[in-house]
Design a protein around this motif. Sequence first.
Motif, PDB file in Angstrom:
ATOM      1  N   ALA A   1     -10.302  42.935   0.261  1.00  9.31           N
ATOM      2  CA  ALA A   1      -9.385  42.700   1.370  1.00  9.31           C
ATOM      3  C   ALA A   1      -9.402  43.903   2.300  1.00  9.31           C
ATOM      4  CB  ALA A   1      -7.970  42.455   0.858  1.00  9.31           C
ATOM      5  N   SER A   2      -9.226  43.639   3.586  1.00 10.40           N
ATOM      6  CA  SER A   2      -9.198  44.726   4.570  1.00 10.40           C
ATOM      7  C   SER A   2      -8.205  44.384   5.659  1.00 10.40           C
ATOM      8  CB  SER A   2     -10.595  44.921   5.175  1.00 10.40           C
ATOM      9  OG  SER A   2     -10.588  45.938   6.155  1.00 10.40           O
ATOM     10  N   ASN A   3      -7.203  45.236   5.851  1.00 10.02           N
ATOM     11  CA  ASN A   3      -6.224  44.953   6.903  1.00 10.02           C
ATOM     12  C   ASN A   3      -6.594  45.658   8.199  1.00 10.02           C
ATOM     13  OD1 ASN A   3      -5.417  47.616   6.525  1.00 10.02           O
ATOM     14  ND2 ASN A   3      -3.287  47.130   6.070  1.00 10.02           N
ATOM     15  N   ALA A   4      -5.776  45.457   9.233  1.00  8.37           N
ATOM     16  CA  ALA A   4      -6.136  45.962  10.560  1.00  8.37           C
ATOM     17  C   ALA A   4      -4.895  46.079  11.427  1.00  8.37           C
ATOM     18  CB  ALA A   4      -7.149  45.017  11.207  1.00  8.37           C
ATOM     19  N   THR A   5      -5.115  46.488  12.660  1.00 11.00           N
ATOM     20  CA  THR A   5      -4.068  46.535  13.677  1.00 11.00           C
ATOM     21  C   THR A   5      -3.393  45.165  13.770  1.00 11.00           C
ATOM     22  OG1 THR A   5      -5.439  48.121  14.899  1.00 11.00           O
ATOM     23  CG2 THR A   5      -3.646  47.042  16.109  1.00 11.00           C
ATOM     24  N   PRO A   6      -2.070  45.094  13.893  1.00 15.62           N
ATOM     25  CA  PRO A   6      -1.386  43.789  13.929  1.00 15.62           C
ATOM     26  C   PRO A   6      -1.608  43.016  15.224  1.00 15.62           C
ATOM     27  CG  PRO A   6       0.204  45.571  14.187  1.00 15.62           C
ATOM     28  CD  PRO A   6      -1.103  46.212  13.865  1.00 15.62           C
ATOM     29  N   TRP A   7      -2.792  42.409  15.323  1.00 14.16           N
ATOM     30  CA  TRP A   7      -3.151  41.598  16.484  1.00 14.16           C
ATOM     31  C   TRP A   7      -2.724  40.140  16.326  1.00 14.16           C
ATOM     32  CZ3 TRP A   7      -8.152  44.190  14.940  1.00 14.16           C
ATOM     33  CH2 TRP A   7      -8.382  45.381  15.663  1.00 14.16           C
TER      34      TRP A   7
ATOM     35  N   MET B   1      -0.591  43.685   3.008  1.00  9.21           N
ATOM     36  CA  MET B   1       0.041  44.466   1.940  1.00  9.21           C
ATOM     37  C   MET B   1      -0.979  45.070   0.989  1.00  9.21           C
ATOM     38  SD  MET B   1       3.546  42.295   1.200  1.00  9.21           S
ATOM     39  CE  MET B   1       2.818  40.646   1.259  1.00  9.21           C
ATOM     40  N   LEU B   2      -2.120  44.406   0.780  1.00  8.98           N
ATOM     41  CA  LEU B   2      -3.188  45.008  -0.021  1.00  8.98           C
ATOM     42  C   LEU B   2      -3.783  46.214   0.706  1.00  8.98           C
ATOM     43  CD1 LEU B   2      -4.969  41.798  -1.387  1.00  8.98           C
ATOM     44  CD2 LEU B   2      -3.578  43.427  -2.692  1.00  8.98           C
ATOM     45  N   GLY B   3      -3.885  46.124   2.030  1.00 11.21           N
ATOM     46  CA  GLY B   3      -4.339  47.274   2.808  1.00 11.21           C
ATOM     47  C   GLY B   3      -3.368  48.425   2.734  1.00 11.21           C
ATOM     48  N   ILE B   4      -2.080  48.102   2.691  1.00 11.43           N
ATOM     49  CA  ILE B   4      -1.062  49.146   2.521  1.00 11.43           C
ATOM     50  C   ILE B   4      -1.233  49.820   1.162  1.00 11.43           C
ATOM     51  CG2 ILE B   4       1.418  49.537   2.243  1.00 11.43           C
ATOM     52  CD1 ILE B   4       1.833  47.289   4.340  1.00 11.43           C
ATOM     53  N   LEU B   5      -1.534  49.019   0.133  1.00 16.93           N
ATOM     54  CA  LEU B   5      -1.805  49.587  -1.190  1.00 16.93           C
ATOM     55  C   LEU B   5      -2.988  50.554  -1.132  1.00 16.93           C
ATOM     56  CD1 LEU B   5      -1.332  49.635  -4.294  1.00 16.93           C
ATOM     57  CD2 LEU B   5      -2.843  47.638  -4.443  1.00 16.93           C
TER      58      LEU B   5
END
Length: 327
Positions: free
Chosen positions: A136-142, A234-238
């Motif tokens: 998983a990879s999170n990003a800027t909240p677009w 949330m996985l990116g936050i982890l």
Amino acid sequence: MKLSIEDAQNLVVEVMQNYGYNKEYAQIIGNHIIDCELRGLAYGGMARIVSITERLDRTGAPERLVETVHETPVSAKLNGHDNLGYVVALKATEMAIEKASKLGISLVGANDTWYTGMLSYFSEIAAARGMVTIIASNATPWVAPHGAVDGRFGTNPVCFGFPSEGDPVIWDIGTSSIMHAEVMLARRLGQKIGDGLAFDATGNPTQDPEAALEGAFTPWGGHKGAGLGMIVQMLGILAGSPVEPPDLANFGFLIVAMKPDLLMPEPEYRRKVSAYADYVRSARPVSGGEAVRMPFERSARVRRRRLEENKIEVNDLVYKRLNNIIN
């Protein structure tokens, strides 16, 4: 503009070295970008390098290499030090594979990175070593939650990879209805995006990519896709990202790698995955429809054909921008 694979790769590497990346990191970026092109994902290929250079023009190149800041036998945390996600995620994947090879399972997270690219690229590497992966990879909240018009999570890809006796089975999706790179490319080429994919800053639907970048994208799959996007956030936050990653900065990347022989012999598992793939393909298509295929099957087929052709077609505007950087 048509380029040979080697010429296209060399162009990407030269551009990235021109922006301060060392030869190793530039080559890693080039490998990933060219694989996007070979798999028919042009918006994430050479055109992405133009977006990368525009970001580097604003912020400058990273001054430090990827660093391991915490490690146990089964886990690790990497600080990307603002290096591109293609590099950071590859380093995390290699570490996850090494640890899982010894203990059967591993968890590796990385932060302070951006533009991670195709998560399937990393799953394929692990699958070649016989491993199952969750990435998983999170990003800027677009992307706006379902029923909202304000961005609260990123385009947030999630990926699951499985080894088989042939091509791996890899499911890699973005959780937004349109990817950031697609919107950037549409803006660059003066094209509209599809209907129902974005809101402008006032909350009204828009097909203007410039307005979409100032507003928010819609989630893939309504409330189900939105929920999955929040999970990836949330996985990116982890992995170490902030709750709200800034524009093109401090994304989080998380990979779990597992050896099948934690539960059964690896050759047996590969056989069963292949048998299941054959079972899925045997399903009758709808009237007039194409034959059913497994996730990643199209990408692998297109890549094999383009490797044989040894040609990559690059938009003339994109080629001119990249060529001007090195000349």
